[in-house]
Write an enzyme that holds these catalytic residues in place. Structure first.
Site, PDB file in Angstrom:
ATOM      1  N   ARG A  10      22.829  22.481  36.460  1.00 46.48           N
ATOM      2  CA  ARG A  10      22.938  23.811  37.075  1.00 46.48           C
ATOM      3  C   ARG A  10      23.322  23.725  38.551  1.00 46.48           C
ATOM      4  O   ARG A  10      24.011  24.596  39.084  1.00 46.48           O
ATOM      5  CB  ARG A  10      21.605  24.548  36.946  1.00 46.48           C
ATOM      6  CG  ARG A  10      21.196  24.836  35.518  1.00 46.48           C
ATOM      7  CD  ARG A  10      19.751  25.254  35.443  1.00 46.48           C
ATOM      8  NE  ARG A  10      18.881  24.166  35.893  1.00 46.48           N
ATOM      9  CZ  ARG A  10      17.553  24.268  35.935  1.00 46.48           C
ATOM     10  NH1 ARG A  10      16.958  25.408  35.594  1.00 46.48           N
ATOM     11  NH2 ARG A  10      16.818  23.238  36.323  1.00 46.48           N
ATOM     12  N   LYS A  20       1.653  20.882  27.174  1.00 41.03           N
ATOM     13  CA  LYS A  20       2.210  21.928  28.051  1.00 41.03           C
ATOM     14  C   LYS A  20       2.027  23.293  27.369  1.00 41.03           C
ATOM     15  O   LYS A  20       2.437  23.475  26.231  1.00 41.03           O
ATOM     16  CB  LYS A  20       3.706  21.646  28.286  1.00 41.03           C
ATOM     17  CG  LYS A  20       4.377  22.532  29.316  1.00 41.03           C
ATOM     18  CD  LYS A  20       5.836  22.102  29.519  1.00 41.03           C
ATOM     19  CE  LYS A  20       6.596  23.045  30.449  1.00 41.03           C
ATOM     20  NZ  LYS A  20       8.046  22.679  30.499  1.00 41.03           N
ATOM     21  N   HIS A  25      21.338  28.016  28.636  1.00 41.35           N
ATOM     22  CA  HIS A  25      21.298  27.073  27.499  1.00 41.35           C
ATOM     23  C   HIS A  25      22.411  27.375  26.509  1.00 41.35           C
ATOM     24  O   HIS A  25      23.124  26.476  26.037  1.00 41.35           O
ATOM     25  CB  HIS A  25      19.969  27.208  26.757  1.00 41.35           C
ATOM     26  CG  HIS A  25      18.751  26.790  27.515  1.00 41.35           C
ATOM     27  ND1 HIS A  25      17.633  27.598  27.632  1.00 41.35           N
ATOM     28  CD2 HIS A  25      18.458  25.652  28.189  1.00 41.35           C
ATOM     29  CE1 HIS A  25      16.723  26.975  28.333  1.00 41.35           C
ATOM     30  NE2 HIS A  25      17.166  25.797  28.680  1.00 41.35           N
ATOM     31  N   SER A  60      14.086  28.850  32.115  1.00 36.51           N
ATOM     32  CA  SER A  60      13.163  29.561  31.205  1.00 36.51           C
ATOM     33  C   SER A  60      11.925  30.029  31.963  1.00 36.51           C
ATOM     34  O   SER A  60      11.437  31.143  31.757  1.00 36.51           O
ATOM     35  CB  SER A  60      12.750  28.634  30.058  1.00 36.51           C
ATOM     36  OG  SER A  60      13.866  28.269  29.284  1.00 36.51           O
TER      37      SER A  60
HETATM   38  O1  LIG Z   1      15.722  26.523  31.603  1.00 35.13           O
HETATM   39  C1  LIG Z   1      15.495  25.404  32.111  1.00 35.13           C
HETATM   40  O2  LIG Z   1      14.364  25.014  32.492  1.00 35.13           O
HETATM   41  C2  LIG Z   1      16.666  24.455  32.309  1.00 35.13           C
HETATM   42  C3  LIG Z   1      16.443  23.175  32.842  1.00 35.13           C
HETATM   43  C4  LIG Z   1      17.491  22.315  33.051  1.00 35.13           C
HETATM   44  C5  LIG Z   1      18.774  22.712  32.694  1.00 35.13           C
HETATM   45  N1  LIG Z   1      19.987  22.089  32.771  1.00 35.13           N
HETATM   46  N2  LIG Z   1      20.957  22.903  32.293  1.00 35.13           N
HETATM   47  C6  LIG Z   1      20.385  24.035  31.917  1.00 35.13           C
HETATM   48 BR1  LIG Z   1      21.319  25.457  31.182  1.00 35.13          BR
HETATM   49  C7  LIG Z   1      19.000  23.982  32.146  1.00 35.13           C
HETATM   50  C8  LIG Z   1      17.946  24.873  31.945  1.00 35.13           C
END
Ligand SMILES: O=C(O)c1ccc2[nH]nc(Br)c2c1
Length: 159
Positions: A90, A41, A17, A127
């Site tokens: 990602r 959630k 992030h 996360s």
């Molecule tokens: O931590 C996540 O769930 C999550 C989700 C979607 C994500 N897109 N880009 C990033 Br950096 C990212 C992080």
């Protein structure tokens, strides 16, 4: 002033992030990190804890503000007159879902989404995975900012 929003749950903020936020802060005049309040959630950190962590690890950029919101991201954008959302990608697996959301947000309110390819160092990162590893005592240093790592250690030592 060119402003963008980086929406997410950030439970907790990771180095993935932070990579996106820091790069966006160099491209735009202001980056609004919007922390999603999602009562349906279960989260590890409260929305205030999540916002505090983001503010702490982004204060050096000078143009990042952290806000909390619930509901549609496009309503958040409308209320603050922010025309662009920034999202990290990602891996190819992110694209289907992110494209669907981006098309819906444009349909609903003409809000554009700018995608940034995350640093390959963090392509595997989420996360949820960080929390799972930390919960079982795994070392997440290098994956989350140091203050976040300390909070994870404290949180899981309490439970
Ligand atoms: O931590 C996540 O769930 C999550 C989700 C979607 C994500 N897109 N880009 C990033 Br950096 C990212 C992080």
């Amino acid at each position: 002033m060119r402003r963008v929003v980086c929406p997410g749950s950030y439970d907790p903020v990771t180095n993935g992030h932070l990579d996106i936020i820091s790069r966006a802060s160099r491209l735009y005049d202001e980056v609004v990190v919007a922390v999603l309040i999602n009562i349906s959630k279960k989260s590890l950190f409260t929305v205030d804890e999540r916002a505090e962590m983001i503010a702490e690890v982004t204060k050096q950029y000078g143009n990042v503000v952290v806000e909390k919101f619930h509901g549609l991201t496009v309503d958040f954008c409308r209320e603050r007159d922010i025309p662009v959302i920034v999202r990290g990608l990602r891996a190819v697996s992110d694209f289907d879902y992110e494209l669907q959301i981006a098309q819906m947000n444009h349909q609903l309110a003409g809000v554009e989404t700018m995608f940034m390819a995350t640093n390959p160092l963090y392509s595997f990162l989420s996360s949820s995975l960080v929390k799972e590893v930390a919960q079982y005592g795994g070392d997440v240093s290098g994956l989350v900012p140091e203050p976040v790592q300390q909070r994870l250690i404290r949180r899981f030592s309490q439970s």
